[in-house]
Design an enzyme around this catalytic site. Sequence first.
Site, PDB file in Angstrom:
ATOM      1  N   LYS A 121       0.874  -1.184   0.000  1.00  0.00           N
ATOM      2  CA  LYS A 121       0.000   0.000   0.000  1.00  0.00           C
ATOM      3  C   LYS A 121       0.910   1.233   0.000  1.00  0.00           C
ATOM      4  O   LYS A 121       1.182   1.836   1.040  1.00  0.00           O
ATOM      5  CB  LYS A 121      -0.870  -0.067   1.262  1.00  0.00           C
ATOM      6  CG  LYS A 121      -2.300   0.344   1.038  1.00  0.00           C
ATOM      7  CD  LYS A 121      -3.142   0.021   2.243  1.00  0.00           C
ATOM      8  CE  LYS A 121      -4.235   1.046   2.482  1.00  0.00           C
ATOM      9  NZ  LYS A 121      -5.104   1.366   1.406  1.00  0.00           N
TER      10      LYS A 121
HETATM   11  C1  PLP Z   1      -6.464   0.169  -3.735  1.00  0.00           C
HETATM   12  C2  PLP Z   1      -7.255  -0.516  -2.689  1.00  0.00           C
HETATM   13  N1  PLP Z   1      -7.809  -1.702  -2.944  1.00  0.00           N
HETATM   14  C3  PLP Z   1      -8.524  -2.353  -1.999  1.00  0.00           C
HETATM   15  C4  PLP Z   1      -8.707  -1.823  -0.741  1.00  0.00           C
HETATM   16  C5  PLP Z   1      -9.452  -2.579   0.320  1.00  0.00           C
HETATM   17  O1  PLP Z   1      -8.557  -3.082   1.263  1.00  0.00           O
HETATM   18  P1  PLP Z   1      -8.979  -3.264   2.775  1.00  0.00           P
HETATM   19  O2  PLP Z   1     -10.205  -4.079   2.772  1.00  0.00           O
HETATM   20  O3  PLP Z   1      -7.827  -3.966   3.392  1.00  0.00           O
HETATM   21  O4  PLP Z   1      -9.206  -1.903   3.325  1.00  0.00           O
HETATM   22  C6  PLP Z   1      -8.153  -0.583  -0.453  1.00  0.00           C
HETATM   23  C7  PLP Z   1      -8.326   0.020   0.859  1.00  0.00           C
HETATM   24  O5  PLP Z   1      -7.412   0.240   1.578  1.00  0.00           O
HETATM   25  C8  PLP Z   1      -7.406   0.083  -1.441  1.00  0.00           C
HETATM   26  O6  PLP Z   1      -6.861   1.272  -1.201  1.00  0.00           O
END
Ligand code: PLP
Length: 309
Positions: free
Chosen positions: A155
């Site tokens: 991330k």
């Molecule tokens: C690009 C992206 N995809 C998917 C998600 C969903 O991930 P999570 O369920 O861990 O928040 C997020 C959220 O953080 C995101 O930024």
Amino acid sequence: MPSYAFFDGKFMPLSEAKIGIVTHAFNYGTACFEGIRGNWNEEQGQMYIFRLREHYDRLLESCHVLQIEIPHTMDKLIALTIELVQRCGYREDTYIRPLAYKSSEQVGVRLHNLEASFLIFAMPFGPYLDIDKGAKCCISSWQRVDNDMIPIRAKINGLYVNSALAKTEAVEKGFDEAILLTHHGHVSKGSGENIFILIDGQLVTPPASDNILIGITRDTVMKLAKNELGIETIERSIDPGELYTAEECFLTGTAAHVTPVIEIDHRKVGRGAAGGITKKLQALYFDVILGKNKRYLDWCTPAYKLVKS
Ligand SMILES: Cc1ncc(COP(=O)(O)O)c(C=O)c1O
């Protein structure tokens, strides 16, 4: 209600936590972060932080990719987060943002020979998309960044320009959210969410190889669907045309929770309202994140010490 941050190794008012303009991460996006929710349970007077350890596991993986070392153990990271939430003392849904970044005040694109820092801040945070009415989505003209450009399982802050372009394009065209495709034309994800469709009563979601961030909410929903509804989720590539004909569709994410998708490119999904399975999963999910389902209490970290009356 004043907000606090953990910054430079100590807690301080959020308004005092500042970085300099030459900071490497500010100039080059060389940082990684997490978005964690604290879910306020009014009845219990408790703030449940959802899947805290899993978020820090992912942050540490992102740090590894960016060659950032956080000088804290997992237990310390968890303790710092709980203390921050306690100091803020919010009695409403909260967003917690840990962030690790290249903090050297130096010009020059690279990852090596740079200092790193770690911070956390928290703020009140309500719904991100309309979870009741659902979202109208479009397929974005922006493709999802490929794994051979930036490791997409991490991330990484700089990666989010891709999401920002897609989200703003969607909103400026009158939609609520964008769905990005891969370079091979497969459905990848929403700008900040994972995506699921229901076909012939079966849940389907894109696999990791379609450049998704492996969402913690995605994992939560897959486990709830299996354990509570007896529905397995198939991880396979999805063609954009399948979105148009799916019986149901929904987005998952820490910010978006479980948001029904009611329209894609002006075509109704199902009857153009939240589908039956989506609603069941939503109800299960909200019980779980609010600490109301005993089977999943391990996923909920209570932040406040309750005084017994
Ligand atoms: C690009 C992206 N995809 C998917 C998600 C969903 O991930 P999570 O369920 O861990 O928040 C997020 C959220 O953080 C995101 O930024």
